[in-house]
Each structure stands twice: as structure tokens, then as C-alpha cells.
Write a protein that holds these residues in place. Structure first.
Motif, PDB file in Angstrom:
ATOM      1  N   LEU A   1      -6.531  67.077   6.327  1.00 13.29           N
ATOM      2  CA  LEU A   1      -6.874  65.385   6.956  1.00 13.29           C
ATOM      3  C   LEU A   1      -5.612  64.538   6.793  1.00 13.29           C
ATOM      4  O   LEU A   1      -5.625  64.277   5.073  1.00 13.29           O
ATOM      5  N   LEU A   2      -5.485  64.211   7.354  1.00 14.67           N
ATOM      6  CA  LEU A   2      -4.582  62.547   6.803  1.00 14.67           C
ATOM      7  C   LEU A   2      -4.990  61.845   7.600  1.00 14.67           C
ATOM      8  O   LEU A   2      -4.997  61.440   8.999  1.00 14.67           O
ATOM      9  N   PRO A   3      -6.340  61.227   7.493  1.00 20.21           N
ATOM     10  CA  PRO A   3      -7.290  60.100   8.306  1.00 20.21           C
ATOM     11  C   PRO A   3      -6.457  59.437   8.443  1.00 20.21           C
ATOM     12  O   PRO A   3      -5.618  58.579   8.284  1.00 20.21           O
ATOM     13  N   THR A   4      -6.814  58.774  10.361  1.00 21.47           N
ATOM     14  CA  THR A   4      -5.755  56.793  10.216  1.00 21.47           C
ATOM     15  C   THR A   4      -7.516  56.034  10.361  1.00 21.47           C
ATOM     16  O   THR A   4      -8.227  56.751  10.069  1.00 21.47           O
ATOM     17  N   ILE A   5      -6.770  54.702   9.451  1.00 20.03           N
ATOM     18  CA  ILE A   5      -7.641  53.569   9.927  1.00 20.03           C
ATOM     19  C   ILE A   5      -8.046  53.327  11.866  1.00 20.03           C
ATOM     20  O   ILE A   5      -6.810  52.922  12.321  1.00 20.03           O
ATOM     21  N   THR A   6      -9.177  53.520  11.436  1.00 21.09           N
ATOM     22  CA  THR A   6      -9.675  52.099  13.410  1.00 21.09           C
ATOM     23  C   THR A   6      -9.831  51.397  12.151  1.00 21.09           C
ATOM     24  O   THR A   6     -11.013  50.808  11.406  1.00 21.09           O
ATOM     25  N   SER A   7     -10.364  49.853  13.962  1.00 18.34           N
ATOM     26  CA  SER A   7     -10.383  49.025  12.938  1.00 18.34           C
ATOM     27  C   SER A   7     -11.888  49.101  13.421  1.00 18.34           C
ATOM     28  O   SER A   7     -12.779  49.696  13.162  1.00 18.34           O
ATOM     29  N   LEU A   8     -11.973  48.128  12.263  1.00 17.90           N
ATOM     30  CA  LEU A   8     -13.513  47.539  11.379  1.00 17.90           C
ATOM     31  C   LEU A   8     -14.558  47.347  12.658  1.00 17.90           C
ATOM     32  O   LEU A   8     -16.053  47.588  12.388  1.00 17.90           O
ATOM     33  N   TYR A   9     -13.689  46.377  13.454  1.00 19.60           N
ATOM     34  CA  TYR A   9     -14.630  45.565  14.198  1.00 19.60           C
ATOM     35  C   TYR A   9     -14.567  46.750  16.193  1.00 19.60           C
ATOM     36  O   TYR A   9     -14.653  46.382  17.073  1.00 19.60           O
ATOM     37  N   GLY A  10     -14.272  48.134  16.053  1.00 18.21           N
ATOM     38  CA  GLY A  10     -13.621  48.948  16.524  1.00 18.21           C
ATOM     39  C   GLY A  10     -14.903  49.459  17.844  1.00 18.21           C
ATOM     40  O   GLY A  10     -14.730  49.132  18.581  1.00 18.21           O
ATOM     41  N   LYS A  11     -16.282  49.613  17.546  1.00 17.15           N
ATOM     42  CA  LYS A  11     -17.493  49.574  18.155  1.00 17.15           C
ATOM     43  C   LYS A  11     -16.976  48.193  19.155  1.00 17.15           C
ATOM     44  O   LYS A  11     -17.179  48.415  20.439  1.00 17.15           O
ATOM     45  N   LYS A  12     -17.280  47.087  17.904  1.00 12.92           N
ATOM     46  CA  LYS A  12     -17.282  45.930  19.473  1.00 12.92           C
ATOM     47  C   LYS A  12     -15.990  46.040  20.327  1.00 12.92           C
ATOM     48  O   LYS A  12     -16.664  45.988  22.054  1.00 12.92           O
ATOM     49  N   SER A  13     -14.849  46.316  20.174  1.00 11.44           N
ATOM     50  CA  SER A  13     -13.695  46.321  20.994  1.00 11.44           C
ATOM     51  C   SER A  13     -13.870  46.988  21.801  1.00 11.44           C
ATOM     52  O   SER A  13     -13.107  46.818  22.600  1.00 11.44           O
ATOM     53  N   LEU A  14     -13.806  48.148  22.115  1.00 13.36           N
ATOM     54  CA  LEU A  14     -14.661  48.736  22.700  1.00 13.36           C
ATOM     55  C   LEU A  14     -15.390  49.295  23.799  1.00 13.36           C
ATOM     56  O   LEU A  14     -14.712  48.585  24.993  1.00 13.36           O
ATOM     57  N   GLN A  66      -8.850  60.649  17.482  1.00  8.12           N
ATOM     58  CA  GLN A  66      -8.184  61.371  16.337  1.00  8.12           C
ATOM     59  C   GLN A  66      -8.819  61.054  14.358  1.00  8.12           C
ATOM     60  O   GLN A  66      -9.124  62.219  14.396  1.00  8.12           O
ATOM     61  N   SER A  67      -9.575  60.303  14.425  1.00 10.11           N
ATOM     62  CA  SER A  67     -10.641  59.680  12.919  1.00 10.11           C
ATOM     63  C   SER A  67     -11.118  61.036  13.623  1.00 10.11           C
ATOM     64  O   SER A  67     -11.801  61.478  12.644  1.00 10.11           O
ATOM     65  N   MET A  68     -12.447  61.230  14.229  1.00 10.42           N
ATOM     66  CA  MET A  68     -12.955  62.336  14.829  1.00 10.42           C
ATOM     67  C   MET A  68     -12.504  64.020  13.833  1.00 10.42           C
ATOM     68  O   MET A  68     -12.862  64.627  13.779  1.00 10.42           O
ATOM     69  N   HIS A  69     -11.746  63.987  15.277  1.00 10.13           N
ATOM     70  CA  HIS A  69     -11.254  65.457  14.712  1.00 10.13           C
ATOM     71  C   HIS A  69     -10.225  65.554  13.739  1.00 10.13           C
ATOM     72  O   HIS A  69     -10.156  66.838  13.085  1.00 10.13           O
ATOM     73  N   GLN A  70     -10.109  64.549  12.659  1.00  7.82           N
ATOM     74  CA  GLN A  70      -9.300  65.245  10.843  1.00  7.82           C
ATOM     75  C   GLN A  70     -10.959  65.159  10.978  1.00  7.82           C
ATOM     76  O   GLN A  70     -11.063  66.228   9.272  1.00  7.82           O
ATOM     77  N   LYS A  71     -11.674  64.600  10.240  1.00  4.71           N
ATOM     78  CA  LYS A  71     -13.141  65.367  10.325  1.00  4.71           C
ATOM     79  C   LYS A  71     -13.682  66.595  10.870  1.00  4.71           C
ATOM     80  O   LYS A  71     -14.100  67.204   9.773  1.00  4.71           O
ATOM     81  N   LEU A 122      -8.057  50.179  25.608  1.00  3.44           N
ATOM     82  CA  LEU A 122      -9.019  50.924  25.450  1.00  3.44           C
ATOM     83  C   LEU A 122      -8.497  52.306  24.504  1.00  3.44           C
ATOM     84  O   LEU A 122      -9.162  52.719  24.197  1.00  3.44           O
ATOM     85  N   ALA A 123      -7.501  53.028  25.698  1.00  2.00           N
ATOM     86  CA  ALA A 123      -6.510  54.229  25.587  1.00  2.00           C
ATOM     87  C   ALA A 123      -6.087  54.602  23.869  1.00  2.00           C
ATOM     88  O   ALA A 123      -6.324  55.436  23.095  1.00  2.00           O
ATOM     89  N   ARG A 124      -5.995  53.290  23.469  1.00  2.00           N
ATOM     90  CA  ARG A 124      -5.195  52.853  22.375  1.00  2.00           C
ATOM     91  C   ARG A 124      -6.137  53.361  21.299  1.00  2.00           C
ATOM     92  O   ARG A 124      -6.041  53.530  20.232  1.00  2.00           O
ATOM     93  N   LEU A 125      -7.567  52.584  21.167  1.00  2.00           N
ATOM     94  CA  LEU A 125      -8.058  52.121  20.418  1.00  2.00           C
ATOM     95  C   LEU A 125      -9.232  53.540  20.405  1.00  2.00           C
ATOM     96  O   LEU A 125     -10.174  54.429  19.639  1.00  2.00           O
ATOM     97  N   LEU A 177      -2.964  65.075  15.686  1.00  2.00           N
ATOM     98  CA  LEU A 177      -3.839  64.518  14.737  1.00  2.00           C
ATOM     99  C   LEU A 177      -3.992  63.325  13.107  1.00  2.00           C
ATOM    100  O   LEU A 177      -4.286  62.656  12.539  1.00  2.00           O
ATOM    101  N   PHE A 178      -2.369  63.444  13.250  1.00  2.00           N
ATOM    102  CA  PHE A 178      -2.585  62.643  12.235  1.00  2.00           C
ATOM    103  C   PHE A 178      -1.188  61.106  12.347  1.00  2.00           C
ATOM    104  O   PHE A 178      -0.785  60.945  11.375  1.00  2.00           O
ATOM    105  N   THR A 179      -0.726  61.357  13.719  1.00  2.00           N
ATOM    106  CA  THR A 179       0.610  60.272  14.185  1.00  2.00           C
ATOM    107  C   THR A 179      -0.419  59.058  14.952  1.00  2.00           C
ATOM    108  O   THR A 179      -1.331  59.263  15.916  1.00  2.00           O
ATOM    109  N   PRO A 180      -0.844  58.347  14.605  1.00  2.00           N
ATOM    110  CA  PRO A 180      -1.822  57.123  14.958  1.00  2.00           C
ATOM    111  C   PRO A 180      -0.949  56.232  16.479  1.00  2.00           C
ATOM    112  O   PRO A 180      -0.146  56.613  16.436  1.00  2.00           O
ATOM    113  N   SER A 181      -1.975  55.561  17.321  1.00  2.00           N
ATOM    114  CA  SER A 181      -1.070  55.318  18.197  1.00  2.00           C
ATOM    115  C   SER A 181      -0.625  54.475  18.315  1.00  2.00           C
ATOM    116  O   SER A 181       0.663  54.623  19.044  1.00  2.00           O
TER     117      SER A 181
END
Length: 662
Positions: free
Chosen positions: A151-164, A352-357, A343-346, A655-659
Motif C-alpha cells: 500500500l502506498l496511500p494517496t492523499i485525498t482532499s479533506l473536503y473531498g466528499k463535499k467537493s464530490l 484509488q484510496s479504496m483500492h489501496q485499502k 469529478l473524474a480526478r477526484l 494504485l500508486f499514481t494520483p490523478s
């Protein structure tokens, strides 16, 4: 402010390490360093210490995310010389009601010899985050501790859900609030290629239903796009819509070749054809030839798009890889709806974070199983197994299905290795008989390493059956046990090798569909998904439906194209290529390979037809069958064509390269 402490892998450890990270903002403002020291202690272990140098920031920025900066990889200074361990850190500064927080997300990567539980560390980080000290110093910590391969987690926005949700709403408006039929089709195509259709299933079906009766007037691009999208999404279609582009001789009019986008759209649509749709076969040959001839006269951007399609049409592409690649293409195209790309990037990063987990859970299970370590041989590739299941089941809602299917594939890979290279024939025969009995007492006379393999398989199968029973209320152990007839196929191949027997092509392929584990994968997928799962559905998988075997034949043939050269160097069994050459007196392997690729093309025609007509099963069954054939090409094509991506490249990309890197 609470801490998001994520334990990605539980069995991790380090006796003692210390690291320090300082953050420096590029803007000239005042800050005060804060030193945080975390002490952890477990019974029987040495005290560990993690020192983090953090900051607090002035309260002048307002309620929004104000700065994000990835720092990159930094070596950990520790006392045990584990030089391959690294720390990944990202600073994320945001405001929470008038307060500014500095968020440090720490990704501590450790090699396999770097294990022991750090539950106490995570717990103390959680306590620290709740403390008055953290609130006063405005520091939040997020810690992820993991193995780099797992696992190499990517960092998703702390406000990702709202932005989504905001991006979804604006994209829904773009899809629904238009009377332009062609624009609607283009928007649906973009959504599906970007891999975000799961957010708009109802809207897409609503619009496609409205467009079933729309008739584009002499517009090849629109006609082909409408046909492709309707058929791809399961709506009734007729290939005779292309007859208006034929001349009196029944050939496509030369005038349509002037429309490069129309020709490309016709080419892409032709790959959804079936055996009895001659006009689509004609369309494929016609469009492919003209597109090839047009390449030297196209601009670089258009040439790349057309060349990519000629190399691999959309219908044959693995969904997650297509989403990643299309993000790159969209970025260069100003005509796309900006919010769809955002939206696609987010969504890509969240997925990707889910797949890493998921991969972390599979890797943790695999390590705890300890199969390869116990028997001393076998493939140890959870990443490759996960790429398979991600290809077969790409939808976000199938997270648990992916995990369980990957477990079954991981165990069977080791069993395959046992039959191929490590087991003796006089041991493999009683092992297969014991599997046939499916009784723990049957393994008593087996060698120790085979007992371990038997128990690993037995427990894994029963665990999967238990999950299906719990989630869908169906007893499926008998159905799942049928898939272990894969060992009969393994044994037959072992006997062929022992007797130096080269089977006929048909004999090889019939057995190879079983030994490729295609039936196992599709049966498990159907049961794990559980769509309209009933006793009738379960009974219809005995014998296996043709849609399963057709997809399995594509898998087996791609497997042979991709692995034959290496297998022949090792002196393994003859595969479909050698069987075909022997049966037809073909001396040139490249000629045989060309013939195999043609067979795959014919099988796709049959598979397309079966996907349209196999109505007794849920739509998800057809989709997983199509997806398995797509995944087979993605995984094995590099062995046949060195210009395509390797499995490791694909795992890294998905899995390991962010958008942000695309």
C-alpha cells in the motif's frame, strides 16, 4: 478536531526509530515550530519514539483549504540500518471556523522485515489529537503505516466528499438540461470513458431511453456513437442503421472517409458487433483500412487518438486503465465539460484510496496465511491478483467482492505452480483425489506441503461461502466446490507433460479454459455480487454457460500469447500456439500467433452476441464476462507486444499514481 489514524496493515513493527520533519512554507509569514514526541510501549517490546516537528499558522486565511504541498520521500534515520524504509509526508493546511490547522499526513513505508504491531502508537496519536495541546497548537495528524508493496496511500482532499457532491450536481445539470441529442451522447460517452458512470446511472438510462428513437440524418459520427452507447448499455439496437451509408453495391460510400471523426466512431462501434452482423464486420475492415491510411495526414493530437484506437479499441479496454488514460486526453481537449474532468480526478483519487485499502487487506490476509513461506515455493503476487479482480469488478460497490475473489486467485496461483513445477506426479494424483472427496480426512496420506496447500484452499473456499451465506442468504458451498475441478485440469496437463504428449488444439483449449481458472473467477464473481441470486441462478451455472467458456477461451489464448516464450524457455507444456503449429504444420510461430489473434477476434464476436442474448442471468454476469476478457488482454499483452504496459506498470498507474500526475 479528531485524528484520522488509519491502520492499513496491522502486523507491522519497528523496535526503535526516530524521525524529524520540518515544514517550511514558501510564503513569508511568521510561524512557531512545535515539537511533538509520541511515546509508545507494548509488553515485550522496546519503547519507540516518533518525533514530529510541526507548525501553527496565523488565523488570517478564512474558512477554506489554503495550501497543499506534497513533500515527497525522505529517508528515516533509525538505528537498525533498514535503508529501504521511507517516510512520505504531505502538508495540508486548512481552516476550521477561524482556526488554522496544519495537517501532517505521514506515510511510513517499511520492508517485510520491519514488522510488529503499532496499535499503541496509533492509539496514542488519537489521544494526542483529542488533547488541548493539539487544539491550542492547531495541529492535526493523520498516520498511515504500511508496507510499500502492499500500500502506498494517496492523499485525498479533506473536503473531498463535499467537493464530490458539488461536482456531481453540476455534471448532472450538464447531462439533463440540454435538448441537443448529439451533445447528450457526447456527455454520456465522456462520463463512461472517465469511469464515473456509477454516479449517473439513472440519468444515463433516462437519456438513453429518450434517444432510442432519435435518428441522426446522414451523420456517421452521431449514428455510430448512438449505436455504440445504446448497445454498450444494454438497450436494443439494430446494425442496419448503417445501411444508409452503403452504396448500391453494398459497400460503404467513399464520401464518408472524409469525416475522420465519423470513421473513428464507426470503427469503435464495429467492435460491438456479433457473428451475424455482416455490416459491422464490413465496417470494421473498411474503417480500419482508411484510418491507417489517414495517419500521416493527421495533426499530432488527432494522430495519437486514432493510433491509440487502432492499437486497442475502446470496447476491449480495461475500464480503470481507460479512465486513467482518458483523463490525460480530456486535459488536452478544450471541448470537454470542465466539471466532468474535475469529478473524474477526484473520483479517481477516492477510488484509488479504496483500492489501496483493499490491497492492504488482501496483503495482510496473505501474509497471515503464510502459504508461500510454509511450503517454500509459489507465486507471491497479491498486486497482480488484485489487478485481475479490479479488471473483472471495477465498480466501487464491489469492494468486498474484489477482496474475496483475490483471495481465491492467490491460493490457486500457488496450486498451479505446484502442479506445473514442484509436485511429483505420484503425489499430484492422490492430492487431486483428496480434493475430489473434499474431506479433511482425505489429506492424511499426503506430504506435509500438500496438507498445507489443501488446508489453505479448504479454509479459503469455506470462508468465501460463509460470506455469501451471510450477505445473500444462499448456501453455495456445493456450487463453489464444483470449481475445484480445476485440479482435474491441472492434473491432465501434468500427465501430458510427463508423457511428452502434445494435444490437439481443441483438446488443449477445452482443458485450458478450466485450468486458467476462468470458471472459478466468474462463478465466484456471480455469487459474491449476488444480483437476483436464486436457486435457479445457481443451478444455471451447472454446466457452465457458454458466456463463461467463451470469455475463458479469450483469457486462455491471451495467456498463451503473453507467456508462451518464457514457458518454452523453461521447457513447460506445449500451449495453444505449439498445438496449433503441430496440428497444421506451421513452422513460423508468428504465423501461429496471428492466427490466435484472429481466433480471439472471432471469440469476441461470439461473446458480444452472448452478452446481448443471455437474458436468464443478471446483467452483471454479462459485464463480468466481458470484463474478464478485457483484463486478460491488459495483463498478458505485454508478453506479445513489448510496447504495451507491463503488469507492474499498470499496478503502479492504477494504485500508486494520483490523478494529479496525469
Amino acid at each position: 478536531m479528531s485524528l484520522n489514524a488509519i491502520m492499513a496493515v496491522t502486523d507491522l513493527g519497528v523496535s526503535l526509530f526516530t524521525t524529524s520533519l520540518a515544514f517550511h512554507h514558501s510564503r513569508p509569514f511568521m510561524y512557531q515550530p512545535r515539537n511533538l514526541s509520541l511515546q509508545t510501549l507494548r509488553p515485550g517490546t522496546m519503547r519507540t519514539k516518533l518525533s514530529i516537528k510541526s507548525i501553527s499558522l496565523p488565523d488570517q486565511f478564512g474558512p477554506r483549504v489554503i495550501y497543499t504541498r506534497p513533500v515527497g520521500f525522505l529517508p528515516i534515520n533509525h538505528e537498525f540500518g533498514l535503508s529501504s524504509s521511507y517516510l512520505y509526508s504531505a502538508n495540508r493546511i486548512f481552516t476550521d471556523q477561524s482556526r488554522v490547522w496544519s495537517v501532517f499526513e505521514l506515510f511510513i513505508l517499511a520492508q517485510s522485515d520491519f514488522y510488529r504491531s503499532i496499535t499503541s502508537l496509533v492509539f496514542e496519536l488519537f489521544i494526542l489529537a483529542q488533547s488541548e495541546f493539539c487544539r491550542q497548537s492547531r495541529v492535526c495528524l493523520r498516520v498511515i503505516y504500511t508496507h510499500p508493496i502492499e500500500l502506498l496511500p494517496t492523499i485525498t482532499s479533506l473536503y473531498g466528499k463535499k467537493s464530490l457532491e458539488q461536482l456531481k450536481r453540476s455534471s448532472q445539470e450538464a447531462l439533463l438540461n440540454t435538448s441537443d441529442s448529439l451533445r447528450t451522447l457526447k456527455t454520456i460517452d465522456t462520463i463512461q470513458r472517465l469511469g464515473i458512470e456509477h454516479h449517473f446511472k439513472e440519468e444515463i438510462n433516462l437519456q438513453l431511453g429518450r434517444l432510442t428513437n432519435w435518428e441522426p440524418v446522414e451523420n456517421l459520427f452521431a449514428t455510430a456513437l448512438q449505436f455504440r452507447l445504446l448497445r454498450h448499455n444494454g438497450w436494443p439496437t439494430r446494425s442496419d442503421v448503417f445501411n444508409k451509408f452503403l452504396d448500391k453495391s453494398g459497400n460503404f460510400k467513399e464520401s464518408v472517409t472524409k469525416d475522420i471523426w465519423g470513421m473513428l466512431s464507426l470503427y469503435e462501434s464495429s467492435y460491438l458487433g456479433t457473428k451475424d452482423e455482416e455490416v459491422l464486420q464490413q465496417a470494421m475492415d473498411f474503417s480500419r483500412a482508411h484510418l491507417h491510411r489517414s495517419l500521416p495526414y493527421l495533426s499530432l493530437e488527432v494522430k495519437n487518438i486514432v493510433g491509440g484506437a487502432l492499437m486497442l479499441p475502446r470496447h476491449l479496454r480495461m475500464a480503470r486503465l481507460e479512465a486513467k488514460n482518458y483523463m490525460v486526453e480530456c486535459r488536452k481537449t478544450s471541448s470537454q465539460i470542465p466539471d466532468l474532468l474535475k469529478l473524474a480526478r477526484l473520483d479517481f483519487d477516492i477510488s484509488q484510496s479504496m483500492h489501496q485499502k483493499e490491497l492492504a487487506e488482501i496483503s495482510r490476509w496473505w501474509k497471515n496465511l503464510g502459504l508461500v513461506e510454509s511450503i517454500g515455493f509459489g507465486r507471491d503476487k497479491p498486486g497482480e491478483c488484485f489487478l485481475w479482480v479490479l479488471g473483472i469488478l471495477p465498480e466501487p460497490c464491489y469492494s468486498n467482492c474484489r477482496i474475496e475473489l483475490a483471495k481465491a486467485i492467490s491460493v490457486l496461483q500457488v496450486m498451479d505452480d505446484m502442479f506445473d513445477t514442484h509436485g511429483k506426479l505420484d503425489e499430484l494424483v492422490p492430492f487431486t483425489m483428496a480434493i475430489r472427496r473434499w474431506d479433511l480426512d482425505a489429506m492424511e496420506q499426503l506430504p506435509e506441503y500438500m496438507k498445507i496447500c489443501y488446508m489453505a484452499l479448504y479454509n479459503t473456499i469455506h470462508e468465501i461461502a460463509y460470506r455469501i451465506q451471510k450477505e445473500h442468504g444462499k448456501t453455495v458451498i456445493t456450487c463453489i466446490k464444483r470449481t475445484v475441478h480445476i485440479f482435474e485440469a491441472y492434473l491432465k496437463e501434468a500427465k501430458w507433460f510427463n508423457n511428452k504428449y502434445v494435444p490437439t488444439f481443441r483438446e488443449y483449449l477445452d482443458n485450458g479454459v478450466i485450468s486458467s481458472a476462468s470458471f472459478m473467477a466468474l462463478v465466484h464473481s456471480t455469487l459474491l455480487i449476488g444480483d437476483n441470486l436464486s436457486e435457479k441462478t445457481i443451478s444455471m451455472m451447472i454446466p457452465y454457460p457458454r458466456i463463461f467458456s467463451c470469455s475463458g477461451e479469450i483469457l486462455r489464448l491471451w495467456d498463451d500469447l503473453g507467456t508462451s516464450r518464457d514457458e518454452q524457455k523453461r521447457g513447460d507444456n506445449a500451449c495453444s500456439i505449439q498445438c496449433l503449429m503441430a496440428e497444421n504444420n506451421i513452422s513460423d510461430e508468428n504465423v501461429a500467433r496471428k492466427h490466435i489473434r484472429k481466433l480471439i477476434g472471432n471469440l469476441w464476436l461470439e461473446l458480444n452476441g452472448l452478452a446481448l442474448t443471455t437474458t436468464d442471468f443478471p446483467l452483471s454476469v454479462a459485464r463480468t464476462s466481458l470484463n474478464m476478457a478485457r483484463a486478460a488482454q491488459a495483463i498478458y499483452q505485454h508478453g506479445d507486444d513489448q510496447s504495451s504496459l507491463t503488469v507492474d506498470d499498470q499496478v503502479q498507474a492504477l494504485l500508486f499514481t494520483p490523478s494529479a500526475n496525469y
